[in-house]
Design a protein around this motif. Structure first.
Motif, PDB file in Angstrom:
ATOM      1  N   ARG A   1      -5.319  -1.807 -11.330  1.00  0.00           N
ATOM      2  CA  ARG A   1      -4.067  -2.438 -10.871  1.00  0.00           C
ATOM      3  C   ARG A   1      -3.296  -3.107 -12.002  1.00  0.00           C
TER       4      ARG A   1
ATOM      5  N   ILE B   1      -2.907   3.792  -3.701  1.00  0.00           N
ATOM      6  CA  ILE B   1      -2.298   3.518  -5.005  1.00  0.00           C
ATOM      7  C   ILE B   1      -1.196   4.532  -5.310  1.00  0.00           C
TER       8      ILE B   1
ATOM      9  N   ASP C   1       0.831  -1.197   0.000  1.00  0.00           N
ATOM     10  CA  ASP C   1       0.000   0.000   0.000  1.00  0.00           C
ATOM     11  C   ASP C   1       0.872   1.256   0.000  1.00  0.00           C
TER      12      ASP C   1
ATOM     13  N   ARG D   1      -0.018  -4.285  -7.355  1.00  0.00           N
ATOM     14  CA  ARG D   1      -0.410  -3.604  -6.117  1.00  0.00           C
ATOM     15  C   ARG D   1       0.814  -2.979  -5.470  1.00  0.00           C
TER      16      ARG D   1
END
Length: 356
Positions: A272, A307, A12, A276
């Motif tokens: 994506r 993102i 993340d 990720r």
């Protein structure tokens, strides 16, 4: 990196921003963090290779077992098959075949058993496994005619950078990658190739204007020399008398298309295609405008967080009021840098819908 379900193999952007912040507080150079990420990535690759070797050995073992079961099945069919088929009128034959297929299928399924390393790598880097260069625009999207990711560097990394060029010009800056030659290199960077034909038209128009301005400056300087009488008799370049006609059409076309490209980029990142991993966006002029509309489009989606890491905009021809930027806070996990110069006309930096 995630644990179960859909979060497996996810890095993340918010987590990386936190790690970078802690790294800074501990006065550890960011290069050390990059090295740590590279080391971790290499360990994932090794795990994947080891598991692949184990899966291969398991497959061969079960393949041998399958063969022995198949031979046994054939032997039984040879010994009693005539009686069975004779009694059932051939109805047992499909059942024998089904039994063999079940054995084959079970072995195949076992050989394709879950491998955590492979799953993590697939999730991190996308199903295509080729990074963003694996993305191809299958057909024209709205007004967009060209949209391709070109690698600036070779390699794989746990975070990526996408650089977006604002215009093209003849000579040194005729390619999308040329403006990024001085960009600090990391292992995985891309530039976005978009609408080259129109960006080249814009670049040529800008060169024409700048050339004309250079002539004007030269003529103004000559007025203070002995050649002042000759200069007074010269006519101004015709191109400068119709600057609006030169720049207006390509500029307008590129303004529209950059917004469409930005929205398309948003949906690619949301889906994506890059895997990720955290993404940093950097662009100048109309390239910065692409990023602006990308963030604007992403902000409208529920799953937009985590993102984008950092954003760098240079000379973006976009709205400058704070209310137009507030929604970007939930999209960018790190910093949004909006670089511009108040003392320079916006056209030289890339224009502007309004001052910002």
């Amino acid at each position: 990196m995630g644990s179960r379900g859909q979060t497996q193999g996810r890095y993340d952007a918010r987590a990386r921003v936190l790690i970078c912040h802690v790294t800074s507080l501990l006065q550890v150079p960011l290069e050390e963090l990059d090295l740590l990420e590279v080391t971790f990535l290499e360990s994932l690759k090794e795990t994947k290779e080891e598991e692949s070797e184990m899966a291969e050995a398991s497959r061969k073992k079960k393949e041998n077992r399958r063969k022995w079961k198949r031979y046994l099945l054939i032997g039984l069919a040879t010994l009693g098959g005539g009686t069975v088929i004779g009694v059932t009128g051939g109805l047992a034959a499909p059942l024998v075949a089904a039994g063999a297929a079940t054995i084959i299928g079970s072995a195949g399924a076992a050989a394709l058993g879950s491998a955590a390393g492979i799953a993590v790598m697939t999730s991190l880097f996308g199903a295509a496994g080729a990074g963003l260069t694996g993305y191809k625009m299958k057909k024209r999207v709205g007004a967009i005619e060209e949209f391709t990711f070109l690698p600036l560097t070779e390699g794989r990394q746990l975070h990526i950078t996408i650089a977006i060029t604002g215009w093209l010009a003849s000579g040194k800056y005729r390619t999308f990658s040329a403006p990024w030659a001085a960009l600090a290199h990391s292992r995985e960077q891309y530039c976005l190739a978009w609408e080259a034909k129109y960006l080249m038209e814009l670049g040529n128009a800008l060169e024409t204007i700048l050339s004309g301005l250079a002539n004007m400056v030269a003529q103004e300087a000559l007025k203070y020399t002995v050649l002042s009488g000759l200069v007074a008799a010269l006519t101004w370049p015709a191109s400068l008398l119709s600057v609006a006609n030169i720049i207006d059409n390509p500029w307008g076309v590129c303004l529209h298309r950059s917004a469409e490209v930005g929205k398309h980029l948003a949906h690619i990142l949301l889906s994506r295609q890059q895997g990720r991993r955290p993404v940093t966006l950097i662009g100048f002029s109309l390239g910065a405008r692409v990023i602006y509309f990308c963030l604007q489009e992403m902000a409208q989606e529920k799953d937009c967080q985590g993102i984008i890491e950092d954003v760098v905009l240079l000379g973006a021809p976009v709205e400058g009021e704070a209310k137009h930027w507030e929604s970007f806070r939930k999209v960018a996990s790190g910093r949004i840098i909006n670089g511009y110069c108040r003392s320079v006309p916006t056209l030289c930096l890339g224009g502007g819908d309004s001052a910002h």
